[in-house]
Design a protein around this motif. Structure first.
Motif, PDB file in Angstrom:
ATOM      1  N   MET A   1       0.834  -1.191   0.000  1.00 20.10           N
ATOM      2  CA  MET A   1       0.000   0.000   0.000  1.00 20.10           C
ATOM      3  C   MET A   1       0.875   1.250   0.000  1.00 20.10           C
ATOM      4  SD  MET A   1      -1.311  -0.004   3.980  1.00 20.10           S
ATOM      5  CE  MET A   1      -2.220   1.511   3.810  1.00 20.10           C
ATOM      6  N   LEU A   2       0.288   2.376  -0.390  1.00 17.30           N
ATOM      7  CA  LEU A   2       0.991   3.654  -0.379  1.00 17.30           C
ATOM      8  C   LEU A   2       0.694   4.392   0.920  1.00 17.30           C
ATOM      9  CD1 LEU A   2       0.314   4.800  -4.048  1.00 17.30           C
ATOM     10  CD2 LEU A   2       2.437   3.885  -3.119  1.00 17.30           C
ATOM     11  N   HIS A   3       1.720   4.950   1.526  1.00 17.37           N
ATOM     12  CA  HIS A   3       1.554   5.660   2.786  1.00 17.37           C
ATOM     13  C   HIS A   3       1.662   7.169   2.543  1.00 17.37           C
ATOM     14  CE1 HIS A   3       1.913   1.885   4.963  1.00 17.37           C
ATOM     15  NE2 HIS A   3       2.996   1.633   4.283  1.00 17.37           N
ATOM     16  N   PRO A   4       0.587   7.927   2.807  1.00 17.46           N
ATOM     17  CA  PRO A   4       0.669   9.375   2.634  1.00 17.46           C
ATOM     18  C   PRO A   4       1.556  10.012   3.698  1.00 17.46           C
ATOM     19  CG  PRO A   4      -1.441   8.759   3.586  1.00 17.46           C
ATOM     20  CD  PRO A   4      -0.742   7.480   3.238  1.00 17.46           C
ATOM     21  N   GLU A   5       2.448  10.863   3.271  1.00 14.92           N
ATOM     22  CA  GLU A   5       3.285  11.644   4.181  1.00 14.92           C
ATOM     23  C   GLU A   5       2.771  13.086   4.151  1.00 14.92           C
ATOM     24  OE1 GLU A   5       7.973  13.019   4.716  1.00 14.92           O
ATOM     25  OE2 GLU A   5       7.367  11.674   3.080  1.00 14.92           O
ATOM     26  N   LEU A   6       1.989  13.461   5.163  1.00 10.33           N
ATOM     27  CA  LEU A   6       1.328  14.759   5.167  1.00 10.33           C
ATOM     28  C   LEU A   6       2.326  15.871   5.466  1.00 10.33           C
ATOM     29  CD1 LEU A   6      -2.008  13.897   7.038  1.00 10.33           C
ATOM     30  CD2 LEU A   6      -1.487  13.797   4.595  1.00 10.33           C
ATOM     31  N   ALA A  53      -5.654   2.115 -12.219  1.00 11.38           N
ATOM     32  CA  ALA A  53      -4.966   1.606 -13.404  1.00 11.38           C
ATOM     33  C   ALA A  53      -3.515   1.246 -13.115  1.00 11.38           C
ATOM     34  CB  ALA A  53      -5.034   2.639 -14.527  1.00 11.38           C
ATOM     35  N   GLY A  54      -3.079   1.447 -11.870  1.00  6.69           N
ATOM     36  CA  GLY A  54      -1.717   1.087 -11.505  1.00  6.69           C
ATOM     37  C   GLY A  54      -0.699   2.188 -11.688  1.00  6.69           C
ATOM     38  N   HIS A  55      -1.142   3.424 -11.971  1.00  6.25           N
ATOM     39  CA  HIS A  55      -0.197   4.530 -12.126  1.00  6.25           C
ATOM     40  C   HIS A  55       0.304   4.986 -10.755  1.00  6.25           C
ATOM     41  CE1 HIS A  55      -1.695   5.795 -16.390  1.00  6.25           C
ATOM     42  NE2 HIS A  55      -1.736   4.474 -16.212  1.00  6.25           N
ATOM     43  N   ARG A  56       1.563   5.430 -10.712  1.00  2.00           N
ATOM     44  CA  ARG A  56       2.192   5.779  -9.444  1.00  2.00           C
ATOM     45  C   ARG A  56       2.270   7.294  -9.260  1.00  2.00           C
ATOM     46  NH1 ARG A  56       7.159   5.058  -8.803  1.00  2.00           N
ATOM     47  NH2 ARG A  56       7.763   4.885 -10.995  1.00  2.00           N
ATOM     48  N   PRO A  57       1.828   7.795  -8.108  1.00  2.00           N
ATOM     49  CA  PRO A  57       1.937   9.225  -7.851  1.00  2.00           C
ATOM     50  C   PRO A  57       3.332   9.613  -7.370  1.00  2.00           C
ATOM     51  CG  PRO A  57       0.841   8.167  -6.009  1.00  2.00           C
ATOM     52  CD  PRO A  57       1.105   7.089  -7.028  1.00  2.00           C
ATOM     53  N   ARG A  58       3.814  10.727  -7.862  1.00  2.00           N
ATOM     54  CA  ARG A  58       5.060  11.285  -7.338  1.00  2.00           C
ATOM     55  C   ARG A  58       4.769  12.123  -6.107  1.00  2.00           C
ATOM     56  NH1 ARG A  58       9.897  14.351 -10.539  1.00  2.00           N
ATOM     57  NH2 ARG A  58       9.580  16.440  -9.740  1.00  2.00           N
ATOM     58  N   SER A  59       3.632  12.839  -6.129  1.00  2.00           N
ATOM     59  CA  SER A  59       3.179  13.598  -4.969  1.00  2.00           C
ATOM     60  C   SER A  59       1.732  13.988  -5.196  1.00  2.00           C
ATOM     61  CB  SER A  59       4.036  14.854  -4.743  1.00  2.00           C
ATOM     62  OG  SER A  59       3.836  15.792  -5.792  1.00  2.00           O
ATOM     63  N   VAL A  60       1.088  14.465  -4.127  1.00  2.00           N
ATOM     64  CA  VAL A  60      -0.304  14.928  -4.191  1.00  2.00           C
ATOM     65  C   VAL A  60      -0.376  16.301  -3.536  1.00  2.00           C
ATOM     66  CG1 VAL A  60      -2.707  14.433  -3.564  1.00  2.00           C
ATOM     67  CG2 VAL A  60      -1.144  12.546  -4.081  1.00  2.00           C
ATOM     68  N   ALA A  77      -4.904   1.712  -3.172  1.00  2.00           N
ATOM     69  CA  ALA A  77      -4.352   1.570  -4.520  1.00  2.00           C
ATOM     70  C   ALA A  77      -3.964   0.116  -4.779  1.00  2.00           C
ATOM     71  CB  ALA A  77      -3.144   2.489  -4.697  1.00  2.00           C
ATOM     72  N   PRO A  78      -4.503  -0.497  -5.827  1.00  4.83           N
ATOM     73  CA  PRO A  78      -4.232  -1.920  -6.069  1.00  4.83           C
ATOM     74  C   PRO A  78      -2.793  -2.156  -6.502  1.00  4.83           C
ATOM     75  CG  PRO A  78      -5.435  -0.973  -7.905  1.00  4.83           C
ATOM     76  CD  PRO A  78      -5.385   0.089  -6.848  1.00  4.83           C
ATOM     77  N   GLY A  79      -2.195  -3.148  -5.905  1.00  7.55           N
ATOM     78  CA  GLY A  79      -0.856  -3.545  -6.299  1.00  7.55           C
ATOM     79  C   GLY A  79       0.218  -2.512  -6.035  1.00  7.55           C
ATOM     80  N   ALA A  80      -0.094  -1.501  -5.219  1.00  4.28           N
ATOM     81  CA  ALA A  80       0.880  -0.434  -4.988  1.00  4.28           C
ATOM     82  C   ALA A  80       2.019  -0.930  -4.108  1.00  4.28           C
ATOM     83  CB  ALA A  80       0.191   0.757  -4.327  1.00  4.28           C
ATOM     84  N   ALA A  81       3.187  -0.389  -4.363  1.00  2.00           N
ATOM     85  CA  ALA A  81       4.340  -0.732  -3.539  1.00  2.00           C
ATOM     86  C   ALA A  81       4.216  -0.092  -2.170  1.00  2.00           C
ATOM     87  CB  ALA A  81       5.615  -0.262  -4.234  1.00  2.00           C
ATOM     88  N   ASP A  82       4.874  -0.686  -1.207  1.00  2.00           N
ATOM     89  CA  ASP A  82       4.850  -0.147   0.149  1.00  2.00           C
ATOM     90  C   ASP A  82       5.811   1.038   0.203  1.00  2.00           C
ATOM     91  OD1 ASP A  82       4.452   0.280   2.781  1.00  2.00           O
ATOM     92  OD2 ASP A  82       5.472  -1.525   3.489  1.00  2.00           O
ATOM     93  N   ALA A  83       5.279   2.237  -0.115  1.00  2.00           N
ATOM     94  CA  ALA A  83       6.135   3.414  -0.226  1.00  2.00           C
ATOM     95  C   ALA A  83       5.392   4.646   0.259  1.00  2.00           C
ATOM     96  CB  ALA A  83       6.583   3.612  -1.672  1.00  2.00           C
TER      97      ALA A  83
END
Length: 279
Positions: A1-6, A53-60, A77-83
């Motif tokens: 899963m993706l971890h948001p860094e606020l 769709a599996g696209h990776r965010p650089r930032s939000v 997010a499906p299949g997202a890396a733990d990042a």
């Protein structure tokens, strides 16, 4: 899963926000070309579809009230890396100062562009394909993708001079369906017509031509695999493209109108030739 860094930001000139500064179409053309590998996803709906769709965010970049939804989308997010993903949180006036417009659609995200697949991979198994030739208006490109997704077109090919489907305006108008419909660039063109024919497609150019058959005729007995080629606003398809295609098709008109906007024409053609339509 993706971890948001606020990360709270208060200064529109914060260098970490460079991807979002003054997001006019001109700025995006110069700073977010495909070679750089980024595009902007605008709105929570578009971001959700990009992540699905599996696209990776650089930032939000988001206003405080949208943070819980952004956190949920990243976590799901499906299949997202733990990042970790930086989520820059700013008040509405700061967001407007950063982007140059009122951000009222939830969030913006700078996304990594996925590599484009080959034409063979995109059309494999497809029965309906749309080809967009040199359509330079991003709104029309986005609208054509939305119609393709809604009306059963399996894949979209865009020519080398066609507007980028991942520009902010195209993505927004498509409501994120550019992430649902498989697509790639076909290059060279119109040599790609022969490749489609080799793959088993009947190619139909939508054009005003004396040799054209009616869309009604095509819809009455459609081929199993059909590639519909639509041209640029104003000039229409190139003569070489029309000559290369198997069929030339026109949409019957009334009221003294000779043609439709390319996005409207695409929707009509997609609906009329959709797989499973009653004869």
């Amino acid at each position: 899963m993706l971890h948001p860094e606020l990360l709270t930001v208060e200064d529109p000139a914060d260098p970490r926000l460079a991807d979002y500064v003054s997001l006019t179409d001109v700025a995006l053309r110069s700073r977010h070309e495909p070679a750089k590998g980024l595009y902007i996803a605008e709105s929570s709906t578009v971001l959700a579809r990009a992540l699905a769709a599996g696209h990776r965010p650089r930032s939000v970049l988001a206003a405080p009230r949208w943070v819980p939804e952004v956190e949920r989308m990243l976590a799901d997010a499906p299949g997202a890396a733990d990042a970790a993903v930086p989520v820059y949180v700013a008040a509405e006036p700061v967001l407007e100062a950063i982007t140059g417009f009122h951000v009222h659609r939830g969030a913006l995200a700078a996304m990594h562009r996925p590599p484009l697949p080959t034409v063979d991979d995109v059309v494999a198994g497809a029965r309906r394909v749309a080809v967009l030739e040199d359509i330079v208006d991003h709104t029309n490109v986005g609208a054509a993708f939305r119609s393709a997704a809604a009306l059963g077109v399996d894949a979209v090919l865009v020519t080398p001079r066609c507007a980028d489907p991942l520009y902010r305006r195209s993505v927004r108008v498509s409501m994120g369906t550019v992430f649902q419909v498989p697509w790639t660039r076909v290059d060279p063109w119109p040599d790609g017509v022969a490749a489609l024919r080799t793959a088993g497609f009947v190619t139909a150019a939508l054009a005003l031509d004396d040799s054209a058959i009616s869309l009604d005729e095509l819809a009455a007995d459609p081929p199993d695999r059909l590639a519909m080629v639509l041209g640029a606003e104003g000039d229409g398809l190139k003569a070489r493209t029309v000559a290369a295609c198997d069929l030339v098709v026109r949409i019957p008109m009334a009221g003294g109108v000779d043609s439709l906007n390319v996005a409207a024409a695409a929707a009509v053609a997609f609906w009329a030739t959709r797989v499973g339509r009653p004869a």
